[in-house]
Write a protein that holds these residues in place. Structure first.
Motif, short mmCIF file in Angstrom:
data_model
loop_
_atom_site.label_atom_id
_atom_site.label_comp_id
_atom_site.label_asym_id
_atom_site.label_seq_id
_atom_site.Cartn_x
_atom_site.Cartn_y
_atom_site.Cartn_z
N PRO A 138 -37.09 -29.30 63.10
CA PRO A 138 -36.27 -30.72 63.66
C PRO A 138 -37.35 -31.46 64.75
CG PRO A 138 -36.03 -28.62 65.11
CD PRO A 138 -36.61 -28.18 63.94
N ALA A 139 -37.07 -32.71 64.29
CA ALA A 139 -37.85 -33.87 65.00
C ALA A 139 -36.89 -34.74 65.74
CB ALA A 139 -38.69 -34.41 63.97
N PRO A 140 -37.20 -35.30 67.04
CA PRO A 140 -36.34 -36.17 67.54
C PRO A 140 -35.86 -37.49 66.67
CG PRO A 140 -37.76 -35.63 68.97
CD PRO A 140 -38.33 -34.96 67.78
N LEU A 141 -34.43 -37.78 66.61
CA LEU A 141 -34.06 -39.06 66.10
C LEU A 141 -33.54 -39.87 67.21
CD1 LEU A 141 -32.11 -37.73 62.77
CD2 LEU A 141 -34.38 -38.78 62.96
N SER A 142 -33.45 -39.52 68.36
CA SER A 142 -33.02 -40.30 69.53
C SER A 142 -33.41 -40.06 70.54
CB SER A 142 -31.49 -40.19 69.60
OG SER A 142 -30.95 -39.03 70.23
N GLU A 143 -33.32 -40.58 71.67
CA GLU A 143 -33.84 -40.32 72.94
C GLU A 143 -32.58 -39.51 73.65
OE1 GLU A 143 -36.72 -41.51 74.63
OE2 GLU A 143 -37.23 -42.42 72.69
N ILE A 144 -32.96 -38.86 74.66
CA ILE A 144 -32.02 -38.21 75.29
C ILE A 144 -31.18 -38.95 76.10
CG2 ILE A 144 -31.55 -36.34 77.31
CD1 ILE A 144 -34.43 -35.10 76.61
N ARG A 145 -29.82 -38.94 75.91
CA ARG A 145 -29.05 -39.69 76.63
C ARG A 145 -27.60 -38.89 77.31
NH1 ARG A 145 -26.82 -44.14 72.30
NH2 ARG A 145 -25.91 -44.70 74.43
N ALA A 146 -27.33 -39.71 78.29
CA ALA A 146 -26.09 -38.99 78.76
C ALA A 146 -25.03 -39.84 78.55
CB ALA A 146 -26.24 -39.38 80.41
N LEU A 147 -23.90 -39.05 77.66
CA LEU A 147 -22.85 -39.58 77.48
C LEU A 147 -21.68 -38.79 77.37
CD1 LEU A 147 -24.37 -40.81 73.86
CD2 LEU A 147 -23.81 -42.16 75.69
N ARG A 148 -20.37 -39.36 77.33
CA ARG A 148 -19.29 -38.36 77.25
C ARG A 148 -18.80 -37.95 76.07
NH1 ARG A 148 -16.93 -43.53 78.81
NH2 ARG A 148 -15.97 -43.30 76.77
N PRO A 149 -18.43 -36.94 76.02
CA PRO A 149 -18.19 -36.08 74.61
C PRO A 149 -17.65 -37.03 73.68
CG PRO A 149 -17.38 -34.58 76.22
CD PRO A 149 -17.94 -35.70 77.10
N ASP A 150 -16.79 -37.99 73.84
CA ASP A 150 -16.24 -38.77 72.88
C ASP A 150 -16.91 -39.86 72.58
OD1 ASP A 150 -16.07 -40.25 75.32
OD2 ASP A 150 -13.95 -40.73 75.34
N GLN A 151 -18.22 -39.93 73.20
CA GLN A 151 -19.35 -41.09 72.69
C GLN A 151 -20.20 -40.23 71.88
OE1 GLN A 151 -20.08 -42.17 76.93
NE2 GLN A 151 -19.43 -44.12 76.54
N ALA A 152 -20.35 -39.10 71.59
CA ALA A 152 -21.26 -38.56 70.74
C ALA A 152 -21.62 -39.10 69.55
CB ALA A 152 -20.94 -36.90 70.52
N GLY A 153 -20.47 -39.79 68.86
CA GLY A 153 -20.69 -40.46 67.61
C GLY A 153 -21.58 -41.64 67.78
N GLU A 154 -21.85 -42.05 68.70
CA GLU A 154 -22.80 -43.10 69.10
C GLU A 154 -24.09 -42.75 68.65
OE1 GLU A 154 -22.93 -44.75 73.03
OE2 GLU A 154 -20.67 -45.11 72.82
#
Length: 214
Positions: A128-144
Motif C-alpha cells: 500500500p502507498a498513500p493516495l491521499s493526505e490524512i483528512r478529518a471527515l465524517r463517516p458520511d463524507q468518506a466517499g470524498e
C-alpha cells in the motif's frame, strides 16, 4: 514502539523477521506498559541498544496522551543510546496490516477513531502507498476520498463501512502494531521516507480552561 491508539506494543525487527514482540489492547495505561514491553523484547532477543541501528515510533494521528507517551519514551531512548529515531504514521502502520488477499483489486481506506464525529481517514492503493493526505471527515463524507472497491481498516472502520457500498471490512486489527512500525521504518529510513519524531496533530487538544476565581 506504538501507544498511539487503543493498544500498546513493542517489537524488535531484523532483515524481515520479528525477533521479539509484545502487544496488549488497552484504552489507557500505556504509560505504565510501554517501557516494560521494551525491556521484555530486548531481554527476549538478548540484545542491547548498542546492537540496534534504528528506533521507530508512531507519530499519529491518534490519542493525544498516547502519542505523547510513545514519543517521549522513544526520544528518551534515542537520546540515551545515540540511535536515530524514525516516525511512522498510524495510518501507514494500519494499512500495512491488511492482508495481501484483501488488498487484491481494492484500495485501502484507513479510518482512525478521533473520539469525535469526524474520523481520521487516509486512502492507500494496494501496494500500500498513500493516495491521499490524512483528512478529518465524517463517516458520511468518506466517499470524498474515492469510490469503488475498497477494504476499510482501523478502529473506526465499522463507522465508515455503511457509507461505502463496495467496501469490505479488513480482518486486520484496528490499531498499529510495533512489528509493522519497525518494518516500515526499516524500509523507509534509507530512502528518506520516514517522518521526524514529532506528533502529527490534525486538531487542537481538548482543553477546558479554568474559570476566573472570585
Amino acid at each position: 514502539m506504538d501507544s498511539s491508539t487503543s493498544a500498546c506494543s513493542a517489537a524488535l525487527w531484523s532483515d524481515g523477521h520479528v525477533l521479539a514482540h509484545r502487544l496488549s489492547v488497552m484504552v489507557r495505561g500505556q504509560s505504565e506498559a510501554l517501557m516494560p514491553m521494551v525491556a521484555e523484547v530486548m531481554a527476549e532477543a538478548g540484545l542491547a541498544f548498542a546492537d540496534l541501528g534504528l528506533l521507530a515510533v508512531t507519530v499519529g494521528p491518534g490519542a493525544f496522551t498516547g502519542l505523547r507517551i510513545g514519543l517521549a519514551a522513544a526520544r528518551g531512548l534515542a537520546l540515551a543510546s545515540g540511535l536515530p529515531l524514525a516516525g511512522v504514521t498510524t495510518t501507514a502502520a494500519v494499512a500495512a496490516g491488511v492482508t495481501e488477499a484483501e488488498r487484491q483489486g481494492r484500495n485501502i481506506l484507513v479510518a482512525v477513531d478521533s473520539r469525535r464525529d469526524e474520523k481520521w481517514l487516509q486512502l492507500f492503493n494496494s501496494a500500500p502507498a498513500p493516495l491521499s493526505e490524512i483528512r478529518a471527515l465524517r463517516p458520511d463524507q468518506a466517499g470524498e476520498l474515492g469510490q469503488g472497491p475498497v477494504v476499510v481498516a482501523g478502529d473506526a472502520a465499522p463507522d465508515i463501512l455503511p457509507h461505502l457500498p463496495e467496501a469490505i471490512l479488513a480482518a486486520a486489527a484496528g490499531f498499529p502494531d510495533a512489528a509493522l512500525v519497525a518494518a516500515l521504518a526499516a524500509h523507509g529510513w534509507s530512502r528518506g521516507q520516514c517522518l521526524p519524531p514529532e506528533p502529527l496533530y490534525l486538531r487542537d487538544a481538548d482543553v477546558t480552561m479554568p474559570g476566573k476565581r472570585v
